[in-house]
Design a protein around this motif. Structure first.
Motif, short mmCIF file in Angstrom:
data_model
loop_
_atom_site.label_atom_id
_atom_site.label_comp_id
_atom_site.label_asym_id
_atom_site.label_seq_id
_atom_site.Cartn_x
_atom_site.Cartn_y
_atom_site.Cartn_z
N LEU A 217 0.82 -1.21 0.00
CA LEU A 217 0.00 0.00 0.00
C LEU A 217 0.86 1.26 0.00
N LYS A 218 1.95 1.25 0.74
CA LYS A 218 2.81 2.44 0.79
C LYS A 218 3.44 2.75 -0.56
N SER A 219 3.67 1.71 -1.34
CA SER A 219 4.30 1.92 -2.65
C SER A 219 3.33 2.47 -3.68
N SER A 220 2.03 2.41 -3.35
CA SER A 220 1.03 2.85 -4.34
C SER A 220 0.10 3.93 -3.81
N SER A 221 0.38 4.46 -2.62
CA SER A 221 -0.54 5.44 -2.03
C SER A 221 0.24 6.63 -1.48
N SER A 222 -0.33 7.81 -1.69
CA SER A 222 0.27 9.03 -1.14
C SER A 222 -0.30 9.34 0.24
N LEU A 223 -1.24 8.52 0.69
CA LEU A 223 -1.85 8.70 2.00
C LEU A 223 -1.03 8.01 3.07
N GLU A 224 -1.35 8.29 4.32
CA GLU A 224 -0.66 7.66 5.44
C GLU A 224 -1.24 6.28 5.70
N VAL A 225 -0.35 5.30 5.83
CA VAL A 225 -0.76 3.91 6.08
C VAL A 225 -0.33 3.54 7.49
N LEU A 226 -1.32 3.17 8.33
CA LEU A 226 -1.06 2.85 9.73
C LEU A 226 -1.47 1.40 10.02
N THR A 227 -0.66 0.72 10.82
CA THR A 227 -0.98 -0.65 11.20
C THR A 227 -1.71 -0.67 12.54
N TRP A 228 -2.18 -1.86 12.92
CA TRP A 228 -2.88 -2.01 14.20
C TRP A 228 -1.94 -1.69 15.36
N ARG A 229 -0.63 -1.90 15.18
CA ARG A 229 0.32 -1.55 16.24
C ARG A 229 0.39 -0.04 16.42
N ASP A 230 0.38 0.70 15.31
CA ASP A 230 0.41 2.17 15.38
C ASP A 230 -0.87 2.71 16.02
N LEU A 231 -1.98 2.03 15.77
CA LEU A 231 -3.27 2.52 16.23
C LEU A 231 -3.63 2.05 17.64
N ASN A 232 -2.81 1.15 18.20
CA ASN A 232 -3.05 0.63 19.55
C ASN A 232 -1.78 0.70 20.38
N LYS A 233 -1.15 1.86 20.38
CA LYS A 233 0.13 2.02 21.07
C LYS A 233 -0.01 1.76 22.57
N LEU A 234 -1.12 2.20 23.16
CA LEU A 234 -1.31 1.99 24.59
C LEU A 234 -1.35 0.50 24.90
N PHE A 235 -2.03 -0.26 24.05
CA PHE A 235 -2.09 -1.69 24.27
C PHE A 235 -0.71 -2.32 24.17
N VAL A 236 0.07 -1.97 23.15
CA VAL A 236 1.40 -2.53 22.97
C VAL A 236 2.28 -2.22 24.17
N GLU A 237 2.21 -0.97 24.66
CA GLU A 237 3.01 -0.59 25.83
C GLU A 237 2.53 -1.34 27.08
N PHE A 238 1.22 -1.47 27.22
CA PHE A 238 0.66 -2.18 28.37
C PHE A 238 1.06 -3.65 28.36
N GLU A 239 1.06 -4.25 27.18
CA GLU A 239 1.44 -5.66 27.06
C GLU A 239 2.90 -5.86 27.48
N THR A 240 3.78 -4.96 27.03
CA THR A 240 5.18 -5.06 27.40
C THR A 240 5.37 -4.92 28.90
N MET A 241 4.68 -3.94 29.48
CA MET A 241 4.79 -3.72 30.92
C MET A 241 4.22 -4.89 31.71
N SER A 242 3.08 -5.40 31.27
CA SER A 242 2.45 -6.50 32.00
C SER A 242 3.30 -7.76 31.96
N GLN A 243 3.98 -8.00 30.85
CA GLN A 243 4.85 -9.17 30.76
C GLN A 243 5.99 -9.09 31.77
N SER A 244 6.48 -7.88 32.02
CA SER A 244 7.54 -7.70 33.01
C SER A 244 7.03 -8.02 34.41
N TYR A 245 5.83 -7.53 34.74
CA TYR A 245 5.26 -7.80 36.05
C TYR A 245 4.91 -9.28 36.21
N ILE A 246 4.38 -9.90 35.16
CA ILE A 246 4.03 -11.30 35.24
C ILE A 246 5.28 -12.16 35.44
#
Length: 406
Positions: free
Chosen positions: A239-268
């Motif tokens: 998509l990035k090679s054929s689009s001038s628009l911004e392409v975002l993945t689920w990781r980009d759109l759920n940054k809080l979740f990704v950070e929370f998962e990393t932190m929770s794994q440390s506590y666990i």
């Protein structure tokens, strides 16, 4: 080796009660690890699945200037010709669904009650809307040509005392910064079992949402669902090679979740260590007591020629057997604990967080990978905990050991 195993088995039978409870401690420790890892796996998996299916998709295509926190409706912040772009993306074999969506903020009011809501303008025919369509508990889903109907979540309907067929007033921000108000009819009430989403999200047909917000021919995003999450990076590259628009993945759109998962794994991991340490201390205590009780026997074995290495192996064999017995019981207890947990789950209610969706009921998800990992950790911890008593026994001097009191 066979002789060492036979001797270890016989020695464990001398104090069956103590050794049984030692193996039981290993079993309980393993069962707790299995339950904890299953609950974390279930909740994390549920949270990211909910976020992808309900809110973010696997990929979103937006204008680079779009700010989701402001739900901007300015034309320069929106995607022009969204149907054409969505059609092109849908042609990719990895794509399950690609559909335009328009987001706007507004107020829903009825009588003296009102509530702020996030408005989703959606194409009712798209498969991306299946979670909402399948979640209808009263009434029916939207039609593309419906100009006066909306869909509301169960928590909001209960809070505002609304039912299917009731009239509500919806005030919506428009592209020119004004507010447009119109009376709508509740066509259906839905639930996704995610309070944080259902409580504040209402749905309109995309064409109606564009009309009331004065954004005809534009959408906030192209919402993309894939057949397999693992294909995300591959599709993004295409998509990035054929689009001038911004392409975002689920990781980009759920940054809080990704950070929370990393932190929770440390506590666990920290809690894992505590459980394993308690389990190991029981095994250490059991084998040290065994060493003290058998000091004279160890002296006799040394005197008749048993080398320290074989004595070391004898006690390690005992810890090995305790580990195997404890693991077998622990696997059974762990599976049973997960089963009991999942009978009703754990209801957490309205724990929706900004940037992260949490299901109303937590379920445990037992996977082969997690089961193998915690089993191996428990086995290694048990064997290592038997190392100190084994070394202590192997280093006893025969003369001193023979002089020990019975």
């Amino acid at each position: 080796m066979i002789q060492i195993i036979k001797m270890a088995f016989r020695d464990l039978g001398r104090n069956r009660r103590r050794n049984f409870f030692s193996a039981l401690a290993v079993a309980i420790g393993l069962a707790l690890l299995m339950l904890m890892s299953s609950v974390i796996q279930g909740e994390m998996g549920s949270a990211i699945e909910s976020a992808i299916n309900l809110q973010s998709g696997h990929i979103q295509i937006r204008a680079a200037s779009y700010d989701e926190n402001k739900s901007s409706l300015k034309w320069e912040d929106l995607v022009a010709n969204p149907d054409e772009i969505a059609g092109q993306i849908s042609a990719l074999e990895q794509v399950k669904a690609a559909t335009p969506r328009l987001f706007a903020s507004g107020f829903l009011s009825t009588g003296d009650e009102s509530a702020g809501v996030q408005i989703y303008g959606v194409d009712p025919q798209s498969a991306a809307n299946d979670p909402y369509r399948n979640g209808i508990i009263s009434g029916e889903f939207l039609n593309a040509d419906d100009r006066e109907g909306l869909l509301i979540g169960k928590p909001a309907a209960e809070k505002l005392h609304l039912q299917v067929g009731d009239k509500v007033s919806l005030s919506v921000n428009t592209a020119d910064g004004n507010v447009q108000e119109q009376t709508f009819t509740i066509r259906g009430i839905y639930t996704t079992d995610t309070y944080g989403f259902d409580n504040g999200t209402v749905f309109l047909p995309l064409s109606k949402a564009q009309a009331i917000t004065q954004t005809e021919g534009h959408a906030s995003t192209i919402f993309v669902l894939l057949n397999d999450t693992a294909d995300t990076d591959q599709v993004v590259a295409a998509l990035k090679s054929s689009s001038s628009l911004e392409v975002l993945t689920w990781r980009d759109l759920n940054k809080l979740f990704v950070e929370f998962e990393t932190m929770s794994q440390s506590y666990i991991s920290f809690f894992y260590l505590i459980i394993l340490a308690i389990t190991a201390s029981v095994i250490v205590n059991t084998l040290i007591m065994s060493v003290y009780e058998r000091t004279r026997e160890i002296g006799i074995l040394s005197a008749i020629g048993m080398r320290g290495g074989r004595i070391l192996g004898l006690f390690l064999a005992e810890s090995f057997m305790l580990a195997i017995g404890g693991i077998v019981m622990g696997l059974a207890l762990g599976v049973f604990a997960v089963y009991l947990f999942n009978i009703n789950g754990f209801f957490v209610g309205n724990m929706g967080l900004s940037g992260m969706l949490i299901s109303d009921t937590i379920r445990a998800q037992l996977t082969v990978e997690n089961t193998v990992n915690v089993t191996v950790m428990t086995f290694i911890a048990t064997i290592l905990s038997g190392l100190y008593p084994a070394v202590m026994a192997s280093r006893l001097e025969p003369v001193q050991a023979l002089r020990a009191e019975k």
